[in-house]
Design a protein around this motif. Structure first.
Motif, PDB file in Angstrom:
ATOM      1  N   ILE A  88      70.966 -16.364  22.213  1.00  0.00           N
ATOM      2  CA  ILE A  88      70.968 -17.665  21.547  1.00  0.00           C
ATOM      3  C   ILE A  88      70.161 -17.523  20.260  1.00  0.00           C
ATOM      4  O   ILE A  88      68.994 -17.099  20.295  1.00  0.00           O
ATOM      5  N   VAL A  89      70.811 -17.834  19.146  1.00  0.00           N
ATOM      6  CA  VAL A  89      70.185 -17.680  17.824  1.00  0.00           C
ATOM      7  C   VAL A  89      70.218 -19.057  17.164  1.00  0.00           C
ATOM      8  O   VAL A  89      71.276 -19.548  16.803  1.00  0.00           O
ATOM      9  N   THR A  90      69.066 -19.654  17.031  1.00  0.00           N
ATOM     10  CA  THR A  90      69.109 -21.069  16.630  1.00  0.00           C
ATOM     11  C   THR A  90      67.885 -21.506  15.828  1.00  0.00           C
ATOM     12  O   THR A  90      66.787 -20.983  16.035  1.00  0.00           O
ATOM     13  N   PRO A  91      68.088 -22.465  14.937  1.00  0.00           N
ATOM     14  CA  PRO A  91      66.920 -23.052  14.263  1.00  0.00           C
ATOM     15  C   PRO A  91      66.145 -23.965  15.203  1.00  0.00           C
ATOM     16  O   PRO A  91      66.613 -24.292  16.315  1.00  0.00           O
ATOM     17  N   GLU A  92      64.981 -24.354  14.730  1.00  0.00           N
ATOM     18  CA  GLU A  92      64.163 -25.375  15.393  1.00  0.00           C
ATOM     19  C   GLU A  92      64.366 -26.668  14.613  1.00  0.00           C
ATOM     20  O   GLU A  92      64.244 -26.659  13.390  1.00  0.00           O
ATOM     21  N   TYR A  93      64.694 -27.748  15.303  1.00  0.00           N
ATOM     22  CA  TYR A  93      64.782 -29.054  14.662  1.00  0.00           C
ATOM     23  C   TYR A  93      63.663 -29.931  15.224  1.00  0.00           C
ATOM     24  O   TYR A  93      63.625 -30.192  16.428  1.00  0.00           O
ATOM     25  N   ASN A  94      62.790 -30.372  14.339  1.00  0.00           N
ATOM     26  CA  ASN A  94      61.700 -31.261  14.772  1.00  0.00           C
ATOM     27  C   ASN A  94      60.975 -30.712  15.998  1.00  0.00           C
ATOM     28  O   ASN A  94      60.779 -31.408  16.994  1.00  0.00           O
ATOM     29  N   TRP A  95      60.667 -29.418  15.890  1.00  0.00           N
ATOM     30  CA  TRP A  95      59.872 -28.675  16.880  1.00  0.00           C
ATOM     31  C   TRP A  95      60.620 -28.403  18.180  1.00  0.00           C
ATOM     32  O   TRP A  95      60.023 -27.963  19.154  1.00  0.00           O
ATOM     33  N   THR A  96      61.931 -28.662  18.207  1.00  0.00           N
ATOM     34  CA  THR A  96      62.611 -28.426  19.480  1.00  0.00           C
ATOM     35  C   THR A  96      64.057 -27.964  19.272  1.00  0.00           C
ATOM     36  O   THR A  96      64.418 -27.515  18.182  1.00  0.00           O
ATOM     37  N   ILE A  97      64.851 -28.059  20.334  1.00  0.00           N
ATOM     38  CA  ILE A  97      66.220 -27.530  20.349  1.00  0.00           C
ATOM     39  C   ILE A  97      67.147 -28.464  19.564  1.00  0.00           C
ATOM     40  O   ILE A  97      67.130 -29.677  19.797  1.00  0.00           O
ATOM     41  N   PRO A  98      67.981 -27.943  18.653  1.00  0.00           N
ATOM     42  CA  PRO A  98      68.926 -28.815  17.943  1.00  0.00           C
ATOM     43  C   PRO A  98      69.805 -29.597  18.934  1.00  0.00           C
ATOM     44  O   PRO A  98      70.245 -29.053  19.955  1.00  0.00           O
ATOM     45  N   GLY A  99      70.053 -30.851  18.595  1.00  0.00           N
ATOM     46  CA  GLY A  99      70.737 -31.745  19.525  1.00  0.00           C
ATOM     47  C   GLY A  99      72.102 -31.269  19.984  1.00  0.00           C
ATOM     48  O   GLY A  99      72.446 -31.381  21.171  1.00  0.00           O
ATOM     49  N   ALA A 100      72.907 -30.746  19.072  1.00  0.00           N
ATOM     50  CA  ALA A 100      74.269 -30.338  19.455  1.00  0.00           C
ATOM     51  C   ALA A 100      74.223 -29.218  20.494  1.00  0.00           C
ATOM     52  O   ALA A 100      75.003 -29.208  21.456  1.00  0.00           O
ATOM     53  N   LEU A 101      73.287 -28.304  20.309  1.00  0.00           N
ATOM     54  CA  LEU A 101      73.158 -27.185  21.253  1.00  0.00           C
ATOM     55  C   LEU A 101      72.652 -27.686  22.610  1.00  0.00           C
ATOM     56  O   LEU A 101      73.158 -27.303  23.666  1.00  0.00           O
ATOM     57  N   LYS A 102      71.674 -28.574  22.580  1.00  0.00           N
ATOM     58  CA  LYS A 102      71.141 -29.128  23.835  1.00  0.00           C
ATOM     59  C   LYS A 102      72.236 -29.870  24.592  1.00  0.00           C
ATOM     60  O   LYS A 102      72.337 -29.804  25.824  1.00  0.00           O
ATOM     61  N   ASN A 103      73.097 -30.568  23.827  1.00  0.00           N
ATOM     62  CA  ASN A 103      74.205 -31.292  24.447  1.00  0.00           C
ATOM     63  C   ASN A 103      75.152 -30.320  25.175  1.00  0.00           C
ATOM     64  O   ASN A 103      75.610 -30.607  26.286  1.00  0.00           O
ATOM     65  N   ALA A 104      75.408 -29.172  24.555  1.00  0.00           N
ATOM     66  CA  ALA A 104      76.275 -28.168  25.209  1.00  0.00           C
ATOM     67  C   ALA A 104      75.634 -27.691  26.511  1.00  0.00           C
ATOM     68  O   ALA A 104      76.305 -27.559  27.546  1.00  0.00           O
ATOM     69  N   PHE A 105      74.325 -27.437  26.482  1.00  0.00           N
ATOM     70  CA  PHE A 105      73.626 -27.020  27.715  1.00  0.00           C
ATOM     71  C   PHE A 105      73.718 -28.125  28.775  1.00  0.00           C
ATOM     72  O   PHE A 105      73.913 -27.854  29.953  1.00  0.00           O
ATOM     73  N   ASP A 106      73.542 -29.375  28.329  1.00  0.00           N
ATOM     74  CA  ASP A 106      73.578 -30.485  29.291  1.00  0.00           C
ATOM     75  C   ASP A 106      74.945 -30.557  29.975  1.00  0.00           C
ATOM     76  O   ASP A 106      75.034 -30.742  31.191  1.00  0.00           O
ATOM     77  N   TRP A 107      76.022 -30.383  29.187  1.00  0.00           N
ATOM     78  CA  TRP A 107      77.362 -30.416  29.786  1.00  0.00           C
ATOM     79  C   TRP A 107      77.531 -29.311  30.823  1.00  0.00           C
ATOM     80  O   TRP A 107      77.884 -29.580  31.974  1.00  0.00           O
ATOM     81  N   VAL A 108      77.286 -28.072  30.434  1.00  0.00           N
ATOM     82  CA  VAL A 108      77.598 -26.976  31.370  1.00  0.00           C
ATOM     83  C   VAL A 108      76.648 -26.975  32.571  1.00  0.00           C
ATOM     84  O   VAL A 108      77.005 -26.483  33.640  1.00  0.00           O
ATOM     85  N   SER A 109      75.474 -27.589  32.401  1.00  0.00           N
ATOM     86  CA  SER A 109      74.514 -27.624  33.514  1.00  0.00           C
ATOM     87  C   SER A 109      75.044 -28.437  34.693  1.00  0.00           C
ATOM     88  O   SER A 109      74.550 -28.306  35.812  1.00  0.00           O
ATOM     89  N   ARG A 110      76.051 -29.290  34.442  1.00  0.00           N
ATOM     90  CA  ARG A 110      76.582 -30.145  35.509  1.00  0.00           C
ATOM     91  C   ARG A 110      77.759 -29.491  36.235  1.00  0.00           C
ATOM     92  O   ARG A 110      78.325 -30.077  37.159  1.00  0.00           O
ATOM     93  N   MET A 111      78.144 -28.298  35.803  1.00  0.00           N
ATOM     94  CA  MET A 111      79.311 -27.636  36.432  1.00  0.00           C
ATOM     95  C   MET A 111      78.903 -27.000  37.754  1.00  0.00           C
ATOM     96  O   MET A 111      77.782 -26.496  37.878  1.00  0.00           O
TER      97      MET A 111
END
Ligand code: FNR
Length: 189
Positions: free
Chosen positions: A78-101
């Motif tokens: 995973i290669v990603t910037p930091e947005y406001n000291w944390t995970i960029p929202g779009a990427l976090k959203n992808a994790f949230d989706w697959v976490s429910r599978m």
């Protein structure tokens, strides 16, 4: 000959001139023999996670494709910037989706992290939040060396976006070699 290792890269920046995406493009040149890279399917068109969507129509096709790509990989970077000291929202959203599978794709998947940022800490605050989230997803999280590309604007060529900073290239090369060994140890279990 070294066994082939299929690594999926997931870039958390969506912009065309992204330093993080430039870092992704650098990886093949710095990788050990046998390690190949595929970029993840896009996740920017996934709807915001909402269980009502999941209950009504299941997982969106973009989520299924993304999860399948993770499942098919021997390891993920995973290669990603930091947005406001944390995970960029779009990427976090992808994790949230697959976490429910049910067949949660990150379970026991070797994962390494890299980040590039314009600031002095190189995305480290985000990486430690990411480590928390990924621990909940039961990944096998690679430890050190960590890759924090600070002051990214000074490390990439401003026209070609090539990674020109030699110490950064060296540490990325070291991480990739170590991550290859880590994946092999996981696969051997
Ligand atoms: C940033 N940036 C940033 N940098 C940092 O070191 N810590 C931070 O918390 C943030 N926060 C932040 C929020 C938002 C919404 C943006 C757009 C930017 C700056 C960031 O490091 C810089 O824009 C990088 O160039 C972004 O990475 P890419 O897009 O070049 O890969």
């Amino acid at each position: 000959m070294a066994e082939k290792l299929k690594v999926l890269t997931i870039c958390g920046s969506l912009r065309k001139q992204s330093y993080n995406h430039a870092l992704v493009r650098t990886l093949p040149a710095l990788a050990p023999e046998g390690m190949t890279f595929t970029e993840s399917p896009p996740f920017d068109a996934m709807p915001f996670y909402n269980q009502d969507i999941q209950d009504a129509s299941g997982f969106p096709e973009s989520v299924v494709k993304f999860a399948d790509a993770v499942r098919a990989a021997d390891g993920v970077i995973i290669v990603t910037p930091e947005y406001n000291w944390t995970i960029p929202g779009a990427l976090k959203n992808a994790f949230d989706w697959v976490s429910r599978m049910k067949d949660q794709p990150f379970k026991e998947k070797p994962v390494a992290l890299q980040s590039a940022s314009g600031g002095p800490l190189g995305g480290s605050r985000m990486q430690y939040h990411m480590r928390q989230s990924l621990t909940y997803l039961n990944v096998f999280l690679f430890g050190t060396p960590e890759i924090f590309v600070s002051f990214a604007q000074n490390k990439f060529d401003k026209d070609t976006l090539e990674l020109t900073d030699q110490p950064t290239r060296d540490i990325v090369k070291t991480q990739l070699a170590a991550f290859g060994g880590f994946i092999r140890r996981v696969k051997a279990q």
